[in-house]
Scaffold this motif. Structure first.
Motif, PDB file in Angstrom:
ATOM      1  N   ASP A 292       8.346   1.962  -6.066  1.00 47.84           N
ATOM      2  CA  ASP A 292       8.271   1.316  -3.974  1.00 47.84           C
ATOM      3  C   ASP A 292       7.336   1.099  -4.040  1.00 47.84           C
ATOM      4  OD1 ASP A 292      11.562   0.792  -3.696  1.00 47.84           O
ATOM      5  OD2 ASP A 292      11.701   3.356  -4.118  1.00 47.84           O
ATOM      6  N   GLY A 293       6.080   1.895  -4.617  1.00 48.72           N
ATOM      7  CA  GLY A 293       4.613   2.233  -4.433  1.00 48.72           C
ATOM      8  C   GLY A 293       4.086   2.848  -5.376  1.00 48.72           C
ATOM      9  N   ALA A 294       2.383   2.240  -5.379  1.00 49.05           N
ATOM     10  CA  ALA A 294       1.978   3.069  -6.374  1.00 49.05           C
ATOM     11  C   ALA A 294       0.369   2.771  -6.107  1.00 49.05           C
ATOM     12  CB  ALA A 294       1.556   1.081  -7.661  1.00 49.05           C
ATOM     13  N   MET A 295      -0.393   3.934  -5.988  1.00 49.47           N
ATOM     14  CA  MET A 295      -1.262   4.271  -5.607  1.00 49.47           C
ATOM     15  C   MET A 295      -2.750   4.331  -6.214  1.00 49.47           C
ATOM     16  SD  MET A 295      -4.081   6.628  -4.325  1.00 49.47           S
ATOM     17  CE  MET A 295      -3.136   7.897  -4.835  1.00 49.47           C
ATOM     18  N   ILE A 296      -3.851   3.852  -5.668  1.00 53.52           N
ATOM     19  CA  ILE A 296      -4.667   3.721  -6.849  1.00 53.52           C
ATOM     20  C   ILE A 296      -6.172   3.801  -5.822  1.00 53.52           C
ATOM     21  CG2 ILE A 296      -4.436   2.423  -9.081  1.00 53.52           C
ATOM     22  CD1 ILE A 296      -6.244  -0.389  -7.778  1.00 53.52           C
ATOM     23  N   HIS A 297      -6.810   4.869  -6.673  1.00 55.12           N
ATOM     24  CA  HIS A 297      -8.116   5.288  -5.471  1.00 55.12           C
ATOM     25  C   HIS A 297      -9.359   4.654  -6.496  1.00 55.12           C
ATOM     26  CE1 HIS A 297      -8.530   9.308  -7.954  1.00 55.12           C
ATOM     27  NE2 HIS A 297      -7.326  10.012  -7.709  1.00 55.12           N
TER      28      HIS A 297
ATOM     29  N   ASP B 113      -0.866   4.282 -17.830  1.00 54.56           N
ATOM     30  CA  ASP B 113      -0.055   3.864 -17.355  1.00 54.56           C
ATOM     31  C   ASP B 113       0.493   2.882 -15.710  1.00 54.56           C
ATOM     32  OD1 ASP B 113       2.206   6.646 -18.389  1.00 54.56           O
ATOM     33  OD2 ASP B 113       2.283   5.074 -19.383  1.00 54.56           O
ATOM     34  N   MET B 114      -1.155   3.553 -14.829  1.00 55.08           N
ATOM     35  CA  MET B 114      -0.275   2.636 -13.633  1.00 55.08           C
ATOM     36  C   MET B 114      -0.872   1.128 -13.914  1.00 55.08           C
ATOM     37  SD  MET B 114      -0.439   2.586 -10.883  1.00 55.08           S
ATOM     38  CE  MET B 114      -0.743   4.179  -9.502  1.00 55.08           C
TER      39      MET B 114
END
Ligand SMILES: CC(C)[C@H](C(=O)O)[C@@H](O)C(=O)O
Ligand code: SF4
Length: 416
Positions: A29-34, A140-141
């Protein structure tokens, strides 16, 4: 036999019954990248053929570790990610909002029952809101960015039953450090922690975030607090989801259950160089500190600074200690400012910085020289974490940090 929260979340996403041990593909439901792990994820996605991300509305991008850009390479990474965000239609919070694990819940980008992944190990923090959230690697991201799903082995659950009332100036950070010391850095590897009992139902959302944040410090994939009225109250105005019930079945199968009476917990310290090297503050009291850092995604919210301010009272900080304070997000910074605490802390001798990861992992500033000692409200104290490999990082609560900044030595906050 019933299902745990974790099994229910995966079953709902996979539209079939999922049990601990199953290996399944699940939509996220969500994928965070920094800014640190995002560039690699984007480059690998491009190597996989690029194209569009699975759903730009579900990709969360922000910069928080090396901000403002502290090197040319950091600036180049930021430019590359900004270009990707524009091309993909992804909203980029850029350097303006703060640390990922505060911004994601704060902006309503996660809700109970969600599966959210992030290319950062402390992504488990959103379990505070009843989500299954976990850190994944950049490759994986890359797969998630392209396909919107990932393989998981459904973890077994360790249930933590914490009841009772904390002593004055003892709180959530002392509880999670206690658990880290008891369970060990790898004692929950690939398990999910589930935080239950009235110590958690009485705990505010920031306290739950502190605890969920550090689930990974025991190897856990997730640290989940069952959603309740406090959860829905926090989310009101941040998301449009309507409250629903989500809890483990009483006859669910748990890998292990541990019971705690939090009234018996004393202020805790994680001693260098391992997070599970946890002792009562009295065992290291009197140890001189050179720097105190209050902040990070673990303890950088308004409530953490209010705890520190309560201990500070009318005192000032020791002349021998550098006190660095970094609210975890712009919104938290504004709360601390409007409460008059920035002025209070600056008058007491602190350096208050704009929201970012800061000294937590020896990033842009606040680095330690060989031999120096830091007392930090963050979540890791590995060798070299905040600077020289010959420096030392002790972990504590905001209360213990404030007390120690006043005296110049590690101090029991119940004694100032
Ligand atoms: C930089 C990032 C990969 C790392 C993490 O994943 O946790 C950092 O946030 C940390 O706290 O060590
Ligand atoms: S504040 Fe520290 S622990 Fe949190 S994301 Fe940043 S570097 Fe990692």
């Amino acid at each position: 036999m019933g299902l745990t929260i974790t099994e229910k979340i995966f079953s709902a996403h996979c539209k079939k019954e999922c049990r601990a041990g199953d290996v399944i593909m699940a939509p996220v439901d969500g994928a965070m990248i920094h800014d640190i792990t995002g560039p690699l994820a984007i480059n690998v996605m491009k190597d996989m053929g690029g194209g569009s991300v699975f759903d730009p509305k579900k990709v969360i991008m922000l910069f928080d570790h090396q901000i403002p850009a502290d090197s040319i390479s950091a600036a180049e990474n930021h430019v590359m990610m900004r270009t990707f965000a524009r091309e993909q239609g992804i909203h980029n919070y850029d350097i303006k909002e703060g640390v990922c694990h505060q911004v994601v819940p704060e902006k309503g980008r996660v809700k109970p029952g969600d599966i959210v992944v992030g290319s950062d190990s402390h992504t488990c923090a959103y379990g505070a809101l009843g989500a299954f959230s976990t850190g994944i690697g950049s490759t994986d991201m890359a797969y998630v960015l392209k396909f919107g799903e990932l393989y998981f082995r459904v973890p077994e659950t360790i249930r933590i039953n914490a009841n009772g009332k904390f002593q004055d100036r003892v709180g959530p950070k002392d509880l999670i450090l206690t658990l880290a010391g008891d369970i060990g850095a790898d004692g929950a590897t690939y398990r999910a922690l589930e935080f239950c009992g009235n110590a958690f139902s009485d705990m505010d959302i920031p306290g739950r975030m502190t605890c969920a944040n550090m689930a990974i410090e025991m190897g856990a994939k997730a640290g989940i607090v069952p959603p309740d009225e406090k959860t829905w109250e926090y989310l009101r105005g941040r998301t449009d989801c309507t409250p629903f019930s989500l809890a483990s079945d009483e006859d669910a199968k748990f890998f292990e259950t541990r019971d705690y009476d939090v009234s018996k917990i004393n202020p805790k310290i994680a001693v260098p160089h391992n997070v599970d090297n946890v002792v009562d503050v009295t065992e290291v009291a009197g140890k001189p500190v050179d720097q105190v850092f209050i902040g990070s995604c673990t303890n950088g919210r308004y409530e953490d600074f209010a705890r520190a301010a309560e201990v500070l009272g009318d005192n000032v900080f020791s002349e021998d200690v550098r006190v660095i304070m970094v609210p975890a997000s712009k919104a938290e910074y504004m709360k601390v400012l409007k409460a008059g605490l920035i002025e209070k802390f600056v008058e007491a001798g602190a350096l208050v910085e704009a929201p970012c990861c800061g000294p937590c992992m020896g990033g842009a500033f606040g680095l330690l020289a060989p031999g120096e000692v830091s007392l930090s409200t963050s979540n890791r104290n590995f060798r070299g974490r905040q600077g020289s490999a010959e420096s030392f990082v002790y972990l504590s609560s905001p209360e213990t940090a404030a007390a120690s900044a006043i005296t110049g030595v590690i101090t029991d906050p119940r004694e100032v």
